[in-house]
Design an enzyme around this catalytic site. Structure first.
Site, mmCIF file in Angstrom:
data_model
loop_
_atom_site.group_PDB
_atom_site.id
_atom_site.type_symbol
_atom_site.label_atom_id
_atom_site.label_comp_id
_atom_site.label_asym_id
_atom_site.label_seq_id
_atom_site.Cartn_x
_atom_site.Cartn_y
_atom_site.Cartn_z
ATOM 1 N N LYS A 137 68.676 14.760 23.613
ATOM 2 C CA LYS A 137 68.380 13.300 23.677
ATOM 3 C C LYS A 137 68.041 12.477 24.891
ATOM 4 C CE LYS A 137 71.637 10.042 22.898
ATOM 5 N NZ LYS A 137 71.813 8.869 23.925
ATOM 6 N N ASN A 138 68.894 12.679 25.882
ATOM 7 C CA ASN A 138 68.832 12.160 26.996
ATOM 8 C C ASN A 138 67.585 12.558 27.854
ATOM 9 O OD1 ASN A 138 70.666 10.269 26.219
ATOM 10 N ND2 ASN A 138 72.553 10.884 27.494
ATOM 11 N N ARG A 169 69.408 1.294 24.625
ATOM 12 C CA ARG A 169 69.327 0.583 25.971
ATOM 13 C C ARG A 169 68.149 1.291 26.768
ATOM 14 N NH1 ARG A 169 73.108 -2.542 28.079
ATOM 15 N NH2 ARG A 169 72.510 -1.748 30.041
ATOM 16 N N CYS A 173 77.282 -3.577 26.647
ATOM 17 C CA CYS A 173 77.463 -2.675 25.166
ATOM 18 C C CYS A 173 78.938 -2.145 25.150
ATOM 19 C CB CYS A 173 76.439 -1.568 25.637
ATOM 20 S SG CYS A 173 76.909 0.117 25.930
ATOM 21 N N ARG A 226 77.013 -2.403 31.991
ATOM 22 C CA ARG A 226 75.602 -1.528 32.239
ATOM 23 C C ARG A 226 74.411 -2.393 32.721
ATOM 24 N NH1 ARG A 226 75.063 2.701 27.398
ATOM 25 N NH2 ARG A 226 73.924 3.587 28.774
ATOM 26 N N ASP A 229 79.953 11.615 29.493
ATOM 27 C CA ASP A 229 79.470 11.687 28.032
ATOM 28 C C ASP A 229 80.380 12.868 27.203
ATOM 29 O OD1 ASP A 229 77.859 9.735 28.347
ATOM 30 O OD2 ASP A 229 76.040 11.010 28.298
ATOM 31 N N VAL A 245 82.906 6.291 35.626
ATOM 32 C CA VAL A 245 81.412 5.861 35.619
ATOM 33 C C VAL A 245 81.365 4.430 34.824
ATOM 34 C CG1 VAL A 245 79.392 6.651 34.779
ATOM 35 C CG2 VAL A 245 80.871 8.481 35.570
ATOM 36 N N ARG A 270 72.597 8.626 16.162
ATOM 37 C CA ARG A 270 71.757 8.442 17.275
ATOM 38 C C ARG A 270 71.508 9.849 18.188
ATOM 39 N NH1 ARG A 270 73.336 3.354 20.581
ATOM 40 N NH2 ARG A 270 71.579 4.097 21.592
HETATM 41 C C1 EPZ Z 1 72.725 7.463 31.225
HETATM 42 O O1 EPZ Z 1 72.801 6.023 30.985
HETATM 43 C C2 EPZ Z 1 72.660 8.138 29.751
HETATM 44 N N1 EPZ Z 1 71.793 7.401 29.063
HETATM 45 C C3 EPZ Z 1 74.187 7.853 29.338
HETATM 46 O O2 EPZ Z 1 74.345 8.410 27.865
HETATM 47 C C4 EPZ Z 1 75.287 8.407 30.331
HETATM 48 O O3 EPZ Z 1 76.595 8.206 29.845
HETATM 49 C C5 EPZ Z 1 74.874 7.628 31.813
HETATM 50 O O4 EPZ Z 1 73.547 8.015 32.141
HETATM 51 C C6 EPZ Z 1 76.128 8.516 32.902
HETATM 52 O O5 EPZ Z 1 75.896 9.856 32.766
HETATM 53 C C7 EPZ Z 1 70.537 8.074 28.832
HETATM 54 O O6 EPZ Z 1 70.330 9.059 29.532
HETATM 55 C C8 EPZ Z 1 69.659 7.711 27.857
HETATM 56 P P1 EPZ Z 1 73.665 5.162 34.547
HETATM 57 P P2 EPZ Z 1 72.552 4.978 31.984
HETATM 58 O O7 EPZ Z 1 72.574 3.827 34.891
HETATM 59 O O8 EPZ Z 1 71.125 5.406 32.710
HETATM 60 C C9 EPZ Z 1 75.898 1.533 36.825
HETATM 61 C C10 EPZ Z 1 75.473 8.843 25.748
HETATM 62 O O9 EPZ Z 1 76.254 8.736 25.220
HETATM 63 N N2 EPZ Z 1 74.610 0.912 37.079
HETATM 64 O O10 EPZ Z 1 73.859 6.273 35.414
HETATM 65 O O11 EPZ Z 1 72.537 3.665 31.400
HETATM 66 C C11 EPZ Z 1 76.252 1.267 35.338
HETATM 67 O O12 EPZ Z 1 76.706 0.185 34.926
HETATM 68 C C12 EPZ Z 1 74.764 7.855 26.690
HETATM 69 O O13 EPZ Z 1 74.289 9.744 25.565
HETATM 70 C C13 EPZ Z 1 74.597 -0.232 37.754
HETATM 71 O O14 EPZ Z 1 75.459 -0.865 38.066
HETATM 72 O O15 EPZ Z 1 73.696 5.160 33.086
HETATM 73 C C14 EPZ Z 1 77.118 2.492 35.143
HETATM 74 O O16 EPZ Z 1 78.779 1.921 35.332
HETATM 75 C C15 EPZ Z 1 75.531 6.786 26.963
HETATM 76 N N3 EPZ Z 1 73.360 -0.913 38.048
HETATM 77 C C16 EPZ Z 1 76.726 3.534 36.093
HETATM 78 O O17 EPZ Z 1 75.816 2.793 37.208
HETATM 79 C C17 EPZ Z 1 72.086 -0.085 37.540
HETATM 80 O O18 EPZ Z 1 71.103 -0.823 37.664
HETATM 81 C C18 EPZ Z 1 75.903 4.751 35.795
HETATM 82 O O19 EPZ Z 1 74.803 4.142 34.868
HETATM 83 C C19 EPZ Z 1 72.478 0.703 36.656
HETATM 84 C C20 EPZ Z 1 73.635 1.373 36.437
#
Ligand code: EPZ
Length: 419
Positions: free
Chosen positions: A22-23, A92, A116, A121, A304, A326, A396
């Site tokens: 998916k991701n 998202r 969320c 996030r 995850d 994370v 999902r």
């Molecule tokens: C991706 O989300 C995945 N989603 C998530 O999978 C996964 O948990 C996550 O990466 C971490 O591995 C998809 O790929 C569609 P991040 P993403 O930006 O990209 C902070 C699942 O269950 N951050 O790497 O949204 C954020 O708050 C899902 O399949 C900022 O501070 O995750 C978090 O604490 C859920 N500012 C950390 O970084 C930003 O601009 C990592 O988030 C962006 C992120």
């Protein structure tokens, strides 16, 4: 609302196949906005998030056909419409249209996703990076408006290695004028998959899979024909099920090189992990040993898989610890596991799990995708009946979950909502 009913307590044995990730599929779908196409994506999983992404692409003017996991996208005339709140709030990952739309059309309007179930996030790093590339960004009534006649290359340091941020900026940079360097970039395998697909479209990208990604912008890209990588989180969930129930499961197509942290932790519990040409097999031990894990960006232990691994820890003979680094609020499943007899305490970002001799089936409620998977695992291990509600979260991200578990010998059924 539909429910899942599980009569647990059986060892799971046999073989299932990992679906497309998916991701990885979602960013690849949004990357199709970078060029008119035609684009062809294979091994796309049948999931609700994929249908949401199809709706989003269609709303933006693309035409999408999905036949048995093969997706064809034509993105000739993008009508400049927005990514609306109704879609972005349900998924998202929709914010990933921002970079491609801005780079190709010079303009994008995307709803801010809001918080969320697992944390705040924010997308500040996506926006900061686009600004460094010359975008003018304004916030208007809950929407991000971004404009740039043509983006230019920039040196961007990400304060945290955000997966979505790296993907958005990498896609935007493919059509920018000059060279972009993303420092402290995410190294997840899904980033490599996106970079590989973008290269087949004519993009010039180097360094994906490391913390420094360099993209040399080109004037235009062309259609792609690409196969989505297997889902490492889905595969890991079935492997944990084998360890948890004392069974033996082969996940075909699973890539051991994408799951090293998980496999090493499974081995610490006493499970046997075997990498074969077909995929990865895990065989559960007679008694699980306790372990500690700390979630981290790849190649660290994936957040995850945290909830699913916690279910495994509830049956380890001793005390285990999880530190979630994370996301700030990713322990929502704990209360539900406690209702099934788990002994878990939380202090800040750390959960201490004392192994119990058995889990007890109970009615429980899913709160997010991976939390739902952890409850399914708990139900499979518990020796009586578990009823899981709010299972739309599972749809999902897990293709044919009940069928796959049934193939392994589980007694699991979906009970449709009463009309
Ligand atoms: C991706 O989300 C995945 N989603 C998530 O999978 C996964 O948990 C996550 O990466 C971490 O591995 C998809 O790929 C569609 P991040 P993403 O930006 O990209 C902070 C699942 O269950 N951050 O790497 O949204 C954020 O708050 C899902 O399949 C900022 O501070 O995750 C978090 O604490 C859920 N500012 C950390 O970084 C930003 O601009 C990592 O988030 C962006 C992120």
């Amino acid at each position: 609302m539909d429910k899942i009913v599980i009569h647990g307590g059986r060892p799971l044995n046999g073989c299932v196949s990992a679906s497309g990730a998916k991701n990885a599929a979602l960013p690849l779908m949004f990357a199709t906005l970078l060029a008119p196409g035609p684009h062809r994506l294979g091994n796309v999983p049948r999931l609700r998030d994929i249908r949401t992404a199809e709706q989003l692409l269609t709303g933006l003017g693309a035409s999408v056909q999905n036949e048995k996991g093969i997706l064809e996208v034509f993105a000739e005339d993008l009508n400049g419409k927005e990514a609306p709140y109704d879609l972005v709030r349900t998924m998202r990952a929709s914010v990933l249209v921002l970079g491609p739309l801005l780079a190709r059309c010079g303009r994008a309007r995307v709803s801010l996703p809001g918080g969320c179930a697992i944390g705040a996030r924010p997308i500040n790093l996506h926006l900061k990076g686009l600004e460094a590339m010359g975008a003018e960004i304004t916030l208007d009534h809950g929407y991000v408006e971004a404009r740039a006649e043509r983006l230019h290359g920039a040196r961007i340091y990400l304060d945290t290695p955000t997966v979505g941020g790296t993907e958005n900026l990498m896609m935007a940079a493919t059509l920018a004028e000059g060279t972009t360097v993303i420092e402290n970039a995410a190294c997840e395998p899904e980033i490599d998959d996106l970079a590989a697909a973008l290269r087949t479209m004519g993009a010039k990208i180097e360094g994906d899979g490391t913390a420094t990604i360099t993209i040399e912008g080109v004037k235009q890209l062309h259609g792609m024909d690409y196969q989505v990588m297997p889902d490492r989180i889905e595969a890991g969930t079935y492997l944990i099920a084998a360890a948890l129930t004392g069974g033996s499961v082969l996940v075909q197509n699973a890539r051991a090189d994408h799951m090293e942290a998980l496999l090493s932790k499974l081995e610490e519990t006493g499970a046997a992990c075997q990498v074969t040409e077909e995929g990865v097999r895990v065989t559960g031990p007679a008694q699980l040993r306790p372990v500690d894990i700390k979630t981290q960006p790849y190649p660290g232990f994936p957040t995850d898989m945290q909830a699913q691994f916690m279910t495994l820890m509830t049956l380890c003979g001793g005390s285990s610890m999880i530190t979630e680094t994370v996301f700030e609020n990713r322990f929502m499943h704990v209360c539900e596991l406690q209702r099934m007899g788990a002994d878990i305490t939380i202090e800040g970002h750390t959960a201490t799990i004392k192994g119990v001799s058995e889990l007890l089936g109970a009615p429980v409620m899913a709160t997010d995708l991976r939390a739902s998977a952890c409850l399914v695992l708990a139900g499979l291990a518990a020796d009586n009946t578990t009823e899981i509600s709010r299972i739309y979260h599972l749809d999902r991200g897990y293709e044919s979950l009940e069928e796959k578990f049934r193939c392994l010998g589980a007694d699991i059924t979906r009970v449709p909502a009463e009309q």
